[in-house]
Design an enzyme around this catalytic site. Structure first.
Site, mmCIF file in Angstrom:
data_model
loop_
_atom_site.group_PDB
_atom_site.id
_atom_site.type_symbol
_atom_site.label_atom_id
_atom_site.label_comp_id
_atom_site.label_asym_id
_atom_site.label_seq_id
_atom_site.Cartn_x
_atom_site.Cartn_y
_atom_site.Cartn_z
ATOM 1 C CG ASP A 1 -1.611 1.015 0.815
ATOM 2 O OD1 ASP A 1 -2.591 1.960 0.066
ATOM 3 O OD2 ASP A 1 -1.678 2.055 2.252
ATOM 4 C CG ASP B 1 -1.905 1.930 6.526
ATOM 5 O OD1 ASP B 1 -2.373 1.776 5.409
ATOM 6 O OD2 ASP B 1 -1.546 3.192 6.926
ATOM 7 C CG ASP C 1 -3.833 -1.911 2.792
ATOM 8 O OD1 ASP C 1 -4.147 -1.783 1.616
ATOM 9 O OD2 ASP C 1 -3.749 -0.680 3.797
#
Length: 915
Positions: free
Chosen positions: A345, A656, A660
Site C-alpha cells: 500500500d 495499514d 488492506d
C-alpha cells in the site's frame, strides 16, 4: 413508505442491499423516504424495533481457538502418527522403556509447539475496537449522546471535526465537511463532502455524499442518516471478505508436509520389505521382527525435526522482534525468505501518511521544502527561477520577503495546531492545513507570536461551493488585511495582481497556470495563497469582500511524500531479486508521481476500473509488467494477489488500512503497520512492523532467509544420522545379525544428542550472500539434488563406520553391551564432527567468517559430550540402556574413526563451490 417515522408506520428500515438504488445515487428526500426516517431522527420505539431486527452496530469477531484444540493440533503430523503407532506396538510387546521414551518424545514436541503457538495467538487480539465510540444522535427530535453500537439504519447522526464516523451515513447537510478516508480507500488527502447525489456506479472513493464507518472527520460538520450498520457497512463487507479468505499454508509448511509424507511412505515400505525378507531368510520370531521394525521406524524418522523447526522459527521471531517486527504466526517468519514480490500500500507504508508541503512557487522563484511529516524540521530552499519566463532574479534578498508573506498567510489562514507529544509531533486539525502550518514553521515563524501579532477579527470557513477560506486580521502596523487560501484555479479567477519583489505588480495568468499544472503533474495537491488590504475600520468579512481585487502571493504543492528509507529499501529489494508493486486507492496521477520517486518502473498506474474489465488470464499477464496500481478496491487487491500467486510467485502484502485486510490475509505473508495500522489490518496480517518502516521489511527478508537456511542446515545434519541408524538396523535384519543399536538407544541419540546438536543450527548467522542471491523458487523442495547427495554420502559413511566398529568390538570382546556402547558413542562423535562442517551450507570451515558465532555450537558439543559420558558411565544409565563403560583406548579409536567425516564433507563443499 412514508417520509415520517411514527407509531403507525414502524416498519424497520431497509438497508443498502434492500434498495433498488444505492443511497449515494438518491436525493436526501429520497433516501429519508427509503429509510422511513426524517430529518428530526427516529423515535425511541422505532429505534428499538430496528435494533431488534438488525442487531447491534458492531462487527462480528471470531472466538479464539480453544487451548484443547491447539493442544490436539500439535499431534497432527505424520511423523508423530508413526511414532505413536510404534509406541503402541511397544506397549503390546511389553517393552515398557521403549514405549515410555517414545511417548516422552511425542509430548516434548507437542509442548514446544503448543507454547509457541499460544504466544503467537495472544498477540494483537484487539480486532475491530476501532468501530466503537460515542456519537451525537437525534432521537424524538432531541440530541442525545449514544454508544455507537446502539445505532440503527434511519438514525440521524451529527458529525463534527475530530469525530470517528460511527456507521455508513448518507449526508443530509454538510458545512465544509472533509473526511480522512485513507484507512478505507487509501486516498492520502482528506475528501471534501457534498450532499448532492452522485452516479450509482461511482467507485467508493468518489461517493462524496457518503461518510463511512471508521473514517475520521478532519474538518467541518455535518448531519447524516445511517444507511447501514455493523456487518453491512463498507468496513463490515471488508471484514467478511477477510473471514472468507482461508489462510494459506506457508511454503515451508507445504514442503514439510510433502517431505513427511514421502519420507513416511519410504520408511514404511522399507520396513515392511526388510521385516518380510528377515522372516523369510532367517525365520525370526514375530516379537523380534516387530522390535526390528520399531527400530527402523525410530531410527529413520527424524522425530526431533519438528522441535528443531519450531525452535528455529521461534528464535527467528525473537530476533525479528528486536528488529521491530512482531510475528503473529510462527511459520510465517520463514516465508519472507522465499518472497519474490512485495505488494505495498502507498499511504502510511511507502509514504508517511502525513501531508507535507513540498514546493512553494512565488512570482519570481520556485522553492523546494525539505523535511517530511508534521515535524517542523526542514528548510525552504530556492530551486531557481520558476519557469523559463521568470525574471533572472532569485537572490535570497529578493525572494525572502515573498516567502515570508506566503508563510504568514499559510499560518494565519489556518485552524490547525501542532503539539509535541511523547517525542512526536501531533497534528490537531485538517492534514492539508497541517502541511501549511509546518511550512510556515520551517520558514522560522513562531505560530503563537504570529497569531498574537496579527489577531484574527473575523473569518469565512472553507466551503465546498466557494473553494476558499478567508480571514480578516490586524497587522502589526495597524492596518487590516484579508488572508485567503483555496483552490488555485478559483483564486486565480479572483486575483488581478501578484506579489513581486517590489510589491504588487500585474498578474501573469499564464505563468501561474503553468506552475499549477507542473505541480499537479508531480502528483501534488495545489493550494493558492492570496491577500487583500482592507480599510482599518472593517471588522467583518463576507464573500463579496473576497471575490475581487486579490493579490496572488504563492502556490504550495502538498503531498504525502515517500519515506526516504523506503526508497533505499526498495532498491535493496530489487538487488535481492524482489519486485515491489505499489497498490493504492489514491488517484493515478499521485500514484505515478510517488512511484517515480520510489524507483518503481511503470510509466503509468493501472486503475482498479481497468482491472475489473480484465479476465483472470489477462490480469495474470498484466501483473508481470506493471508495478503501479491506483484507485483500487479491496476486491482489486485480492485479484492482484491471486494473479501473482497463479503465476507462481510468493507474495507479501503490506498495508495499514481496513481496505488492506483481505489482501493481507490472502497473501503468502501479510505485513501490517504497527503504529498507524488499523486493528483489522493487524489481525489479518502475519506480522506487524512496530516502526511502520518499509525499510524494516528488507531486514526481515534477510532474517527469513537465514531462518530457512538454518532449517535446511538442521535437516542436512539430522537426516544423514537417521539414515546411518536405519541402514545399520536394516543390514542387521537382512543378514540376521544382532542389532548394533537398540530402539531405545536410538531414541536417546535422536532426542538428547541429535536435537541438542541440531539446535545449534538455529543460532547460526546469515550466510555472506544472503541478500545478493535470488529468492528461493516456490517449486523448490526441501531436499535439493546437492543436499540429497550429501545426505547419502554422510549417511552411508556413518553406517559403515558404526557397523565396522560394532562388529570389530563384538569380535574382540564378545560383549554385546560393550559393542553397542562403542556403536552409540561412535554415532555421537560422528555427529559432533559432522556438526562442525554443517554450520555452513557451502562456505569452508577455514574461512574467517566461520569462527564468528561459533559459541552456540561449542556449547551444544560440550553439553552433548557431558550427557554422553553420563550415558556411558552412570550405573542406572548402563542398566536402562544396556551399555558398558569404555576405556581410554576406545575413545582414541572412536576419534580416529569418526573425525575424517569433517575433511570429507569439506572436500565435497569445495567441489560444489567450484561446480
Amino acid at each position: 413508505m412514508t417520509a415520517t417515522d411514527s407509531p403507525a408506520s414502524p416498519a424497520p428500515a431497509p438497508t443498502e442491499t434492500d434498495r433498488s438504488e444505492p443511497a449515494h445515487a438518491l436525493t436526501t428526500e429520497e433516501v429519508l423516504s427509503a429509510l422511513n426516517s426524517r430529518t428530526e431522527g427516529l423515535s425511541a420505539s422505532s429505534a428499538q424495533e430496528r435494533l431488534a431486527r438488525w442487531g447491534r452496530n458492531a462487527l462480528p469477531t471470531q472466538p479464539p481457538v480453544p487451548a484443547w484444540k491447539r493442544w490436539l493440533r500439535q499431534f497432527h503430523n505424520l511423523f508423530i502418527y508413526v511414532l505413536l503407532a510404534s509406541g503402541f506396538i511397544s506397549l503390546l510387546l511389553r517393552h515398557w522403556v521403549d514405549a515410555g521414551v517414545i511417548v516422552a518424545v511425542v509430548l516434548i514436541n507437542a509442548t514446544i509447539g503448543f507454547v509457541q503457538e499460544g504466544k503467537a495467538e495472544q498477540a494483537l487480539r484487539a480486532i475491530l475496537s476501532m468501530s466503537r465510540s460515542q456519537c451525537l444522535v437525534l432521537r424524538d427530535g432531541a440530541t442525545i449522546t449514544l454508544d455507537s453500537e446502539q445505532l440503527v439504519p434511519g438514525d440521524v447522526v451529527l458529525l463534527q471535526a475530530g469525530d470517528k464516523v460511527p456507521a455508513d451515513l448518507r449526508l443530509l447537510e454538510s458545512k465544509s465537511l472533509r473526511c480522512d478516508e485513507a484507512l478505507l480507500t487509501g486516498e492520502s488527502q482528506a475528501v471534501d463532502k457534498v450532499t448532492e447525489p452522485v452516479s450509482a456506479d461511482a467507485p467508493l472513493a468518489e461517493r462524496l455524499n457518503m461518510a463511512y464507518m471508521g473514517t475520521l472527520v478532519s474538518y467541518g460538520s455535518a448531519r447524516g442518516v445511517i444507511t447501514d450498520t455493523g456487518a453491512r457497512t463498507e468496513i463490515g463487507t471488508i471484514n467478511q471478505m477477510v473471514q472468507g479468505v482461508s489462510l494459506n499454508p506457508t511454503p515451508l509448511q507445504r514442503q514439510l508436509q510433502r517431505f513427511a509424507g514421502q519420507l513416511t511412505l519410504v520408511i514404511l515400505v522399507i520396513t515392511a520389505l526388510t521385516v518380510a525378507l528377515g522372516a523369510l531368510l532367517h525365520d525370526q520370531s514375530l516379537a523380534a521382527l516387530f522390535q526390528g521394525a520399531i527400530g527402523i521406524a525410530v531410527a529413520a524418522i527424524p522425530e526431533g525435526l519438528p522441535a528443531v523447526v519450531t525452535i528455529t522459527l521461534a528464535l527467528g521471531v525473537e530476533r525479528m522482534a528486536r528488529k521491530r517486527s512482531l510475528m503473529r504466526r510462527l511459520p510465517a517468519v520463514e516465508v519472507l525468505g522465499s518472497v519474490d514480490v512485495i505488494c505495498s500500500d502507498k499511504t502510511g507504508t511507502l509514504t508517511a501518511n502525513a501531508m507535507t508541503a513540498r514546493a512553494l512557487v512565488t512570482a519570481n522563484a520556485h522553492f523546494r521544502i525539505s523535511g517530511e511529516g508534521y515535524s517542523p524540521e526542514g528548510h525552504i530552499e530556492p530551486e531557481g527561477p520558476a519557469g523559463p519566463e521568470a525574471p533572472e532574479r532569485d537572490s535570497k534578498h529578493e525572494t525572502a520577503p515573498l516567502v515570508a508573506s506566503a508563510a504568514r498567510i499559510a499560518l494565519l489562514c489556518n485552524d490547525a495546531n501542532l503539539t509535541r507529544e511523547q517525542e512526536q509531533w501531533c497534528l490537531h486539525g485538517d492534514p492539508t492545513e497541517g502541511a501549511l502550518l509546518v511550512m510556515a514553521l520551517k520558514q522560522g515563524l513562531d505560530a503563537e507570536q504570529c497569531r498574537n501579532d496579527c489577531p484574527r477579527i473575523d473569518s469565512l470557513p472553507f466551503e465546498t461551493e466557494k473553494r476558499y477560506m478567508a480571514i480578516l486580521h490586524d497587522r502589526p502596523n495597524g492596518e487590516r488585511e484579508l488572508a485567503i487560501k483555496g483552490a488555485p484555479d478559483r483564486l486565480l479567477e479572483l486575483c488581478h495582481k501578484q506579489l513581486g519583489p517590489e510589491g504588487p505588480e500585474p498578474l501573469d495568468r499564464n505563468y501561474w497556470q503553468t506552475r499549477m499544472d507542473a505541480l499537479a503533474g508531480e502528483g501534488m495537491r495545489v493550494m493558492a495563497l492570496a491577500r487583500k488590504p482592507v480599510a482599518p475600520e472593517q471588522d467583518e468579512v463576507h464573500h463579496q469582500h473576497v471575490e475581487s481585487g486579490l493579490t496572488m502571493v504563492g502556490l504550495v504543492g502538498i503531498s504525502d511524500p515517500p519515506r526516504p528509507e523506503a526508497v533505499e529499501a526498495i532498491a535493496q529489494c530489487h538487488s535481492a531479486g524482489i519486485r515491489v508493486l505499489m497498490i493504492t486507492g489514491d488517484n493515478p496521477v499521485t500514484a505515478t508521481a510517488i512511484g517515480r520517486e520510489l524507483g518503481l518502473k511503470s510509466e503509468r498506474a493501472v486503475t482498479g476500473a481497468e482491472l475489473d474489465r480484465l479476465n483472470p488470464t489477462e490480469r495474470a499477464q498484466l501483473v508481470e509488467s506493471v508495478d503501479l496500481f491506483a484507485r483500487t478496491s479491496p476486491a482489486n487487491k485480492l485479484q492482484l494477489i491471486e494473479a501473482l500467486r497463479a503465476n507462481g510467485h510468493t507474495v507479501a502484502m503490506t498495508g495499514d488500512g481496513v481496505n488492506d485486510a483481505p489482501a493481507l490475509r490472502s497473501a503468502d505473508i501479510g505485513i501490517a503497520m504497527g503504529q498507524k495500522g488499523t486493528d483489522a489490518a493487524k489481525e489479518a496480517a502475519d506480522f506487524v512492523l512496530t516502526d511502520d518502516n518499509f525499510a524494516t521489511i528488507s531486514r526481515a527478508v534477510a532474517e527469513g532467509r537465514t531462518v530457512y537456511d538454518n532449517i535446511v542446515k538442521a535437516i542436512a545434519f539430522i537426516l544423514p544420522t537417521n539414515l546411518a541408524q536405519a541402514t545399520v538396523i536394516i543390514v542387521a535384519l537382512l543378514f540376521g545379525w544382532m542389532l548394533p543399536i537398540t530402539p531405545v538407544q536410538i531414541l536417546w541419540v535422536n532426542m538428547v544428542t541429535a536435537v541438542s546438536l541440531a539446535l545449534a543450527m538455529a543460532f547460526e548467522q546469515s550466510e555472506a550472500n544472503i541478500m545478493r542471491r535470488p529468492p528461493r523458487p516456490r517449486s523448490q523442495g526441501l531436499i535439493t539434488g546437492a543436499l540429497l547427495y550429501r545426505i547419502l554420502l554422510v549417511g552411508g559413511l556413518g553406517a559403515l563406520t558404526i557397523f565396522a566398529l560394532f562388529r570389530w568390538e563384538l569380535a574382540q570382546s564378545g560383549q554385546a553391551e560393550l559393542a553397542r556402547s562403542v556403536a552409540v558413542n561412535a554415532l555421537v562423535l560422528f555427529e559432533v564432527f559432522y556438526l562442525l562442517s554443517s554450520r555452513t551450507l557451502a562456505e569452508s570451515v577455514w574461512h574467517k567468517r566461520y569462527w564468528q558465532g561459533i559459541k552456540p555450537a561449542l556449547i551444544s558439543i560440550l553439553l552433548v559430550l557431558g550427557l554422553q559420558l553420563s550415558f556411558t558411565y552412570l550405573t542406572w544409565s548402563q542398566a536402562l540402556f544396556d551399555v558398558a563403560p569404555l576405556s581410554a583406548s576406545h575413545w582414541w579409536l572412536l576419534i580416529l574413526a569418526t573425525s575424517p567425516i569433517l575433511v570429507i564433507v569439506e572436500v565435497e563443499k569445495l567441489f560444489t563451490r567450484q561446480g
